[in-house]
Scaffold this active site. Structure first.
Site, PDB file in Angstrom:
ATOM      1  N   GLU A 114      -4.674   0.969  -3.820  1.00  0.00           N
ATOM      2  CA  GLU A 114      -3.521   1.139  -3.498  1.00  0.00           C
ATOM      3  C   GLU A 114      -2.402   0.221  -3.337  1.00  0.00           C
ATOM      4  OE1 GLU A 114      -3.119   5.046  -1.412  1.00  0.00           O
ATOM      5  OE2 GLU A 114      -3.310   3.535  -0.072  1.00  0.00           O
ATOM      6  N   ASP A 159       0.702   3.663  -3.068  1.00  0.00           N
ATOM      7  CA  ASP A 159       0.376   5.410  -3.072  1.00  0.00           C
ATOM      8  C   ASP A 159       1.252   6.020  -3.725  1.00  0.00           C
ATOM      9  OD1 ASP A 159      -1.146   7.669  -1.311  1.00  0.00           O
ATOM     10  OD2 ASP A 159       0.629   7.517  -0.577  1.00  0.00           O
ATOM     11  N   GLU A 181       0.529  -1.306  -0.046  1.00  0.00           N
ATOM     12  CA  GLU A 181       0.274   0.265   0.005  1.00  0.00           C
ATOM     13  C   GLU A 181       1.297   2.009   0.095  1.00  0.00           C
ATOM     14  OE1 GLU A 181      -1.975   3.050   3.354  1.00  0.00           O
ATOM     15  OE2 GLU A 181      -2.333   0.550   3.886  1.00  0.00           O
TER      16      GLU A 181
END
Length: 224
Positions: free
Chosen positions: A116, A44, A40
């Protein structure tokens, strides 16, 4: 796994390493030696760059400040959760029974994080260009008519500019109440001008409720 193949079809991407996708779909509550948190983190950063580059080329005449607002309107939990829902991503996430019973499969934060993580996993496996291809396809599918006016909906700032010019004061926002279960909390906001209630709204966050109240006020003032 047949279920995983369905998700890959929706992503229009087939993982060479299925373990990477499983990791991307594993919530920390599932109590495995791994979770999707690291992926993640990577995803991102990838999405931030993908969207930034996309907006840079699409809006050639926009200033840096406007581009930043546009990126913030796309790179956020609410926006990514919407994309995740279009993939029905909640049904593919591995999580604990307790989290599932707490409506975890519909939580915007969990959905956004999983999306993400998937983009991070694709980047890790196939590089930035492939991650960019998948990400842009999902963004354009869910936001087919991207333009500054629709994305940048900062009604609070607009209302403040109007009221300062016309009334010499800024609006006051008061939280009347917060209600509902923790995973579906709602906030009721009242907007006051010169001490008099001018608009009222309810939303899933204070910021969203304030923006909605400001929008209602702008409509009453004939600005929108």
């Amino acid at each position: 796994m047949e279920k995983i193949k369905v998700l890959e079809q929706r992503l229009k991407y087939t993982f060479k390493n299925q373990k990477l996708l499983i990791e991307a779909l594993t919530h920390k509550s599932f109590k495995k030696p791994f979770s999707n948190e690291r992926l993640e983190f990577l995803g991102d950063a990838v999405l931030d760059l993908v969207v930034g580059e996309f907006l840079f080329h699409k809006f050639k005449n926009d200033a840096e400040g406007d581009l930043s607002k546009l990126r913030a309107a796309l790179v956020n939990e609410k926006s990514f959760a919407k994309i995740a829902k279009s993939l029905d991503l909640g049904n593919f996430i591995f999580m604990s029974i307790a989290e599932e019973n707490n409506n975890g499969r519909a939580k915007p934060s969990i959905l956004s994080d999983a999306l993400e993580a998937i983009i991070g996993a694709i980047h890790l496996e196939s590089g930035f260009l492939e991650a960019k291809k998948v990400a842009l396809a999902l963004i354009e599918e869910n936001y087919p008519h991207i333009d500054a006016k629709n994305l940048i909906r900062d009604y609070k700032t607009k209302l403040q500019e109007v009221t300062q010019a016309k009334l010499g004061q800024t609006p006051d926002y008061e939280t009347l109440r917060a209600f509902g279960p923790d995973h579906q909390k709602q906030f009721e906001i009242v907007l006051k001008l010169e001490g008099i209630e001018y608009a009222r709204s309810i939303a899933s966050s204070k910021k969203e409720a304030q923006q909605l109240a400001a929008k209602i006020a702008l409509e009453k003032l004939g600005i929108l």
